[in-house]
Design a protein around this motif. Structure first.
Motif, mmCIF file in Angstrom:
data_model
loop_
_atom_site.group_PDB
_atom_site.id
_atom_site.type_symbol
_atom_site.label_atom_id
_atom_site.label_comp_id
_atom_site.label_asym_id
_atom_site.label_seq_id
_atom_site.Cartn_x
_atom_site.Cartn_y
_atom_site.Cartn_z
ATOM 1 N N GLN A 80 0.834 -1.207 0.000
ATOM 2 C CA GLN A 80 0.000 0.000 0.000
ATOM 3 C C GLN A 80 0.862 1.248 0.000
ATOM 4 O OE1 GLN A 80 -3.737 0.114 1.961
ATOM 5 N NE2 GLN A 80 -3.256 1.972 3.091
ATOM 6 N N TRP A 81 1.928 1.247 0.793
ATOM 7 C CA TRP A 81 2.793 2.423 0.841
ATOM 8 C C TRP A 81 3.460 2.679 -0.507
ATOM 9 C CZ3 TRP A 81 5.075 -0.047 5.822
ATOM 10 C CH2 TRP A 81 4.167 0.111 6.861
ATOM 11 N N ASP A 82 3.718 1.591 -1.259
ATOM 12 C CA ASP A 82 4.334 1.733 -2.582
ATOM 13 C C ASP A 82 3.298 1.918 -3.689
ATOM 14 O OD1 ASP A 82 6.779 1.403 -1.398
ATOM 15 O OD2 ASP A 82 6.971 -0.722 -1.907
ATOM 16 N N HIS A 83 2.000 1.926 -3.319
ATOM 17 C CA HIS A 83 0.904 2.047 -4.292
ATOM 18 C C HIS A 83 0.990 0.954 -5.360
ATOM 19 C CE1 HIS A 83 -0.249 5.915 -2.556
ATOM 20 N NE2 HIS A 83 1.023 6.248 -2.572
ATOM 21 N N THR A 84 1.295 -0.253 -4.915
ATOM 22 C CA THR A 84 1.397 -1.385 -5.835
ATOM 23 C C THR A 84 0.005 -1.811 -6.297
ATOM 24 O OG1 THR A 84 3.383 -2.166 -4.696
ATOM 25 C CG2 THR A 84 2.240 -3.744 -6.124
ATOM 26 N N PRO A 85 -0.258 -1.854 -7.600
ATOM 27 C CA PRO A 85 -1.571 -2.292 -8.076
ATOM 28 C C PRO A 85 -1.741 -3.796 -7.905
ATOM 29 C CG PRO A 85 -0.120 -1.889 -9.933
ATOM 30 C CD PRO A 85 0.628 -1.446 -8.707
ATOM 31 N N GLY A 86 -2.989 -4.213 -7.746
ATOM 32 C CA GLY A 86 -3.257 -5.633 -7.570
ATOM 33 C C GLY A 86 -2.809 -6.474 -8.748
ATOM 34 N N SER A 87 -2.803 -5.895 -9.946
ATOM 35 C CA SER A 87 -2.392 -6.644 -11.137
ATOM 36 C C SER A 87 -0.923 -7.028 -11.109
ATOM 37 C CB SER A 87 -2.691 -5.821 -12.398
ATOM 38 O OG SER A 87 -2.046 -4.554 -12.322
#
Length: 310
Positions: A121-128
């Motif tokens: 979440q902190w890295d804004h990683t997308p679920g894809s």
């Protein structure tokens, strides 16, 4: 005599003028004190006790270098479950996986997994970007540029039974993460986005796919006070006078459990519809009606046997 009175009046006038001049000088000194970057423009001049200078929560500044962002709201956290000899990693309010093993390893390993999930979440990683990797021996869940979140082995499960293969376990966990971080398409057997694998959205970590688990444990149970009647539980169900329900820290909502009061042998079957208890040493909170059936109203707490029925 006349001259003496005039001299006295003149003297009094002079004293008054000197006092006024001294007061003005003191005020000017207080108002013109040099400070870094300019002058102090005002001071507390009252001799009364000054009011509190503490700031409210809304007014108080953040710690140096900190910011209030969505990253402060971490999605993952852990919950120890001594009765299952495991530690559960939650994703929001739903179980993501459970870790079992030796004395301290489950807690430590679950903490590491939880921190890595929060980093997404902190890295804004997308679920894809979350996928399953197989190195020829073990399946692992990775994100971004091969950032490994966890390796699947006998200590990592989505249920207390081990009916699922490591590959199926990896796909289940990966798809739960993909749904949480952007509702990305689910992965299938080929590790490509697909709708062919229907992962359980409610994440019943006690039950394996296609199987039924009967699990028993013991501990102290308490019951809700009447002040909680007609209020909504964590599941949204309303606690009524005749409700036969219970609160547990991790059992999925809707789970049926049979509770036996070990001091008198009385039994009641209730449904888990709330979270708790949050008192150390207790494993279950019961509705007033369930506590009445078990004969534990006056005692407040009772040692019980809990059987999970699914």
């Amino acid at each position: 005599m006349v001259h003496s009175i005039k001299d006295l009046i003149v003297a009094l006038i002079c004293v008054a003028m000197l006092n006024v001049a001294a007061a003005n000088a003191q005020t000017a000194t207080a108002q013109d004190l040099p400070v870094t970057g300019g002058k102090l423009t005002s001071t507390q001049t009252s001799f009364q006790q000054p009011g509190s200078t503490s700031l409210s929560v809304e007014q108080s500044p953040l710690k140096l270098g900190s910011t209030s962002t969505e990253a402060d709201q971490v999605p993952a956290h852990i919950q120890e479950m001594p009765e299952f000899k495991t530690t559960v990693v939650y994703l929001g309010t739903l179980p993501l996986l459970s870790v079992s093993g030796g004395e301290s390893a489950p807690l430590e390993r679950a903490s590491i997994i939880s921190s890595k999930v929060n980093q997404l979440q902190w890295d804004h990683t997308p679920g894809s970007d979350i996928r399953v990797r197989f190195d020829g021996k073990h399946y692992a869940i990775v994100a971004g540029k091969d950032q490994e979140l966890l390796t699947i082995d006998q200590g990592v499960r989505i249920s207390t039974s081990q009916a699922l293969s490591e590959k199926a376990t990896a796909l289940q966990i990966a798809n739960r993460l993909r749904r949480h971080f952007g509702n990305a398409p689910e992965l299938g057997d080929s590790d490509q986005p697909s709708s062919s694998l229907a992962a359980q959205p409610a994440a019943n970590f006690l039950d394996a796919l296609g199987g039924t688990v009967v699990h028993a444990f013991q501990g102290l149970a308490s019951w809700y006070g009447n002040t909680f009647l007609n209020r909504r539980t964590s599941s949204g169900a309303v606690l009524r006078q005749d409700s036969l329900l219970a609160a547990h820290r991790a059992l999925p909502f809707g789970t049926l459990i049979r509770v036996t009061n070990l001091s008198n042998g009385k039994q009641v079957t209730v449904k888990v519809l709330d979270r708790g208890p949050f008192v150390s040493g207790r494993v279950l909170d019961l509705s007033p009606r369930a506590a009445q059936v078990l004969g534990m109203i006056s005692a407040g707490v009772a040692r019980v046997k809990v059987e999970v029925l699914r």
